[in-house]
Design a protein around this motif. Sequence first.
Motif, mmCIF file in Angstrom:
data_model
loop_
_atom_site.group_PDB
_atom_site.id
_atom_site.type_symbol
_atom_site.label_atom_id
_atom_site.label_comp_id
_atom_site.label_asym_id
_atom_site.label_seq_id
_atom_site.Cartn_x
_atom_site.Cartn_y
_atom_site.Cartn_z
ATOM 1 N N VAL A 111 -9.544 -61.350 58.633
ATOM 2 C CA VAL A 111 -8.294 -60.896 58.301
ATOM 3 C C VAL A 111 -7.289 -60.778 57.819
ATOM 4 O O VAL A 111 -6.753 -61.809 58.161
ATOM 5 C CB VAL A 111 -7.567 -60.721 60.096
ATOM 6 N N ALA A 112 -6.958 -59.840 57.239
ATOM 7 C CA ALA A 112 -6.803 -59.725 55.614
ATOM 8 C C ALA A 112 -5.829 -58.320 55.315
ATOM 9 O O ALA A 112 -6.002 -57.254 55.697
ATOM 10 C CB ALA A 112 -8.036 -60.513 54.375
ATOM 11 N N PRO A 113 -5.404 -58.821 54.716
ATOM 12 C CA PRO A 113 -4.011 -57.442 54.059
ATOM 13 C C PRO A 113 -5.565 -56.866 53.178
ATOM 14 O O PRO A 113 -5.882 -57.449 52.568
ATOM 15 C CB PRO A 113 -2.822 -58.522 53.215
ATOM 16 N N SER A 114 -4.718 -55.167 53.161
ATOM 17 C CA SER A 114 -5.194 -54.599 52.272
ATOM 18 C C SER A 114 -5.317 -54.599 50.936
ATOM 19 O O SER A 114 -6.794 -54.637 50.041
ATOM 20 C CB SER A 114 -4.955 -53.171 52.589
ATOM 21 N N GLU A 115 -3.753 -55.436 50.553
ATOM 22 C CA GLU A 115 -4.458 -55.843 48.957
ATOM 23 C C GLU A 115 -5.163 -56.314 48.114
ATOM 24 O O GLU A 115 -5.212 -57.228 47.302
ATOM 25 C CB GLU A 115 -3.096 -55.883 48.044
ATOM 26 N N MET A 170 3.810 -40.553 56.461
ATOM 27 C CA MET A 170 3.162 -39.481 56.170
ATOM 28 C C MET A 170 3.376 -39.261 54.650
ATOM 29 O O MET A 170 3.123 -38.583 53.642
ATOM 30 C CB MET A 170 4.461 -38.234 56.535
ATOM 31 N N ARG A 171 4.599 -40.306 54.074
ATOM 32 C CA ARG A 171 4.156 -40.293 52.370
ATOM 33 C C ARG A 171 3.133 -40.570 51.389
ATOM 34 O O ARG A 171 2.247 -40.272 50.883
ATOM 35 C CB ARG A 171 5.620 -41.229 51.693
ATOM 36 N N ALA A 172 2.704 -41.818 52.407
ATOM 37 C CA ALA A 172 0.871 -42.351 52.179
ATOM 38 C C ALA A 172 0.516 -40.723 52.482
ATOM 39 O O ALA A 172 -0.494 -40.689 51.068
ATOM 40 C CB ALA A 172 0.553 -43.728 52.645
ATOM 41 N N TYR A 173 0.067 -39.881 53.516
ATOM 42 C CA TYR A 173 -0.626 -39.084 53.287
ATOM 43 C C TYR A 173 -0.122 -37.838 52.439
ATOM 44 O O TYR A 173 -1.467 -37.323 51.889
ATOM 45 C CB TYR A 173 -0.846 -38.476 55.587
ATOM 46 N N GLU A 174 0.530 -37.467 52.411
ATOM 47 C CA GLU A 174 1.157 -36.966 51.537
ATOM 48 C C GLU A 174 0.530 -37.116 50.028
ATOM 49 O O GLU A 174 0.031 -36.460 49.468
ATOM 50 C CB GLU A 174 2.435 -36.488 51.560
ATOM 51 N N ARG A 175 0.304 -38.077 49.365
ATOM 52 C CA ARG A 175 0.103 -38.404 48.079
ATOM 53 C C ARG A 175 -1.782 -38.399 48.379
ATOM 54 O O ARG A 175 -2.074 -38.099 46.968
ATOM 55 C CB ARG A 175 0.186 -40.064 48.133
ATOM 56 N N PHE A 176 -1.875 -38.699 49.347
ATOM 57 C CA PHE A 176 -3.242 -39.131 49.450
ATOM 58 C C PHE A 176 -3.932 -38.598 50.859
ATOM 59 O O PHE A 176 -4.545 -39.131 51.808
ATOM 60 C CB PHE A 176 -4.097 -40.139 48.921
ATOM 61 N N THR A 216 -9.260 -44.778 49.245
ATOM 62 C CA THR A 216 -8.842 -46.392 48.928
ATOM 63 C C THR A 216 -6.618 -45.988 48.383
ATOM 64 O O THR A 216 -6.657 -47.003 48.742
ATOM 65 C CB THR A 216 -9.104 -46.015 47.601
ATOM 66 N N GLY A 217 -6.091 -45.043 48.123
ATOM 67 C CA GLY A 217 -5.307 -44.875 47.837
ATOM 68 C C GLY A 217 -4.837 -45.004 49.316
ATOM 69 O O GLY A 217 -3.510 -45.912 49.103
ATOM 70 N N PHE A 218 -4.936 -43.752 50.296
ATOM 71 C CA PHE A 218 -3.970 -43.806 51.103
ATOM 72 C C PHE A 218 -3.992 -45.264 51.602
ATOM 73 O O PHE A 218 -2.689 -45.580 52.066
ATOM 74 C CB PHE A 218 -4.692 -43.077 51.987
ATOM 75 N N VAL A 219 -5.228 -46.168 51.903
ATOM 76 C CA VAL A 219 -4.384 -47.209 52.553
ATOM 77 C C VAL A 219 -4.159 -48.604 52.102
ATOM 78 O O VAL A 219 -2.978 -49.031 52.182
ATOM 79 C CB VAL A 219 -6.064 -48.161 53.103
ATOM 80 N N THR A 220 -3.613 -48.196 50.431
ATOM 81 C CA THR A 220 -3.260 -49.433 49.068
ATOM 82 C C THR A 220 -1.662 -48.550 49.498
ATOM 83 O O THR A 220 -0.719 -49.512 49.482
ATOM 84 C CB THR A 220 -3.543 -48.484 48.226
#
Length: 299
Positions: free
Chosen positions: A167-171, A1-7, A201-205
């Motif tokens: 399969v990889a971490p998003s970073e 939810m924090r990620a979606y608020e930011r992005f 991109t910001g949300f997934v990160t």
Amino acid sequence: MRAYERFPLTDVESFSYFVVRDHGRAVAVLPVSLLRGLDPLRQLRVRYPVTGEEHGLLSHVWHCYDAWIPGATSPAHVAAVTGVMRELAGELGAAWYGFVNVPAGSWLRDTLLAEGFPAHHIEDRYQVDLRGMTRVDEFIAGARPTGRKNYRRNGRRAADAGVRIRVAPSEETDLAEVTALCAATSARHGTGSYYPDELFTGFVTALGDAACVIEVREEDRLVGVAVSLRDRTRFHAWACGVEYEVGGNYSPYPLLYTTSVAQALAEGRDTLEGGRGNHVFKLRHGLTPLSLDACLLPV
């Protein structure tokens, strides 16, 4: 939810969070969002008298396909939430309020109906029950005959074409490349704006370890991708993109699902969430539909 608020990936004007308390103890919670344009996927306007451009106060966000009220066990909890939701919708100038992506047959849907909300089917989401499975072959065996043949034939053809899957971490991935492929695929279905470049991109990160990326590459070219999410019991094939013109006689799409199942099993998840839409493929290839409803009222 924090990620979606930011992005926020849709046009959200504000977020609010409800907490229902019983003698001071939190017993239920619900995140809601005020959208400028309550119908970004164009699923409501054929079922409700809306243009889709109205403001709407909705449960959580459209990118979450699983509406429920965490902790709620009593109709009184739901009544408390919907009462405050109606008041807040009026204060914020929303035209409609309520819930989208409510699972059919759920206690929440039945309770909302008892409160006077309608329930209109808007979409199906798809799942695979992984309990009792240990290998991907068991998942493939559960598909319809045409699906089983396609999984196996497609896997052989992809191997012959030298396809590489990881399969990889998003970073560790090029999220701009990932976003572009997801957006291009979504645009074919009229919802390309569902994956805005910098916000996605910001949300997934920002999700950190709650997300990973499945890549399908033909030499250095990205031809298939799934941004996958994890929760305590489920592995979500959440956002996908595929190239339709590939070098070999195969499709990247089935590869994303067999890889998603393999990863979910490796992580010990109970369920693969296969996302919404693409009904013909998913029914044929071993996924089970769960009907989703919208329960909305005018303010």
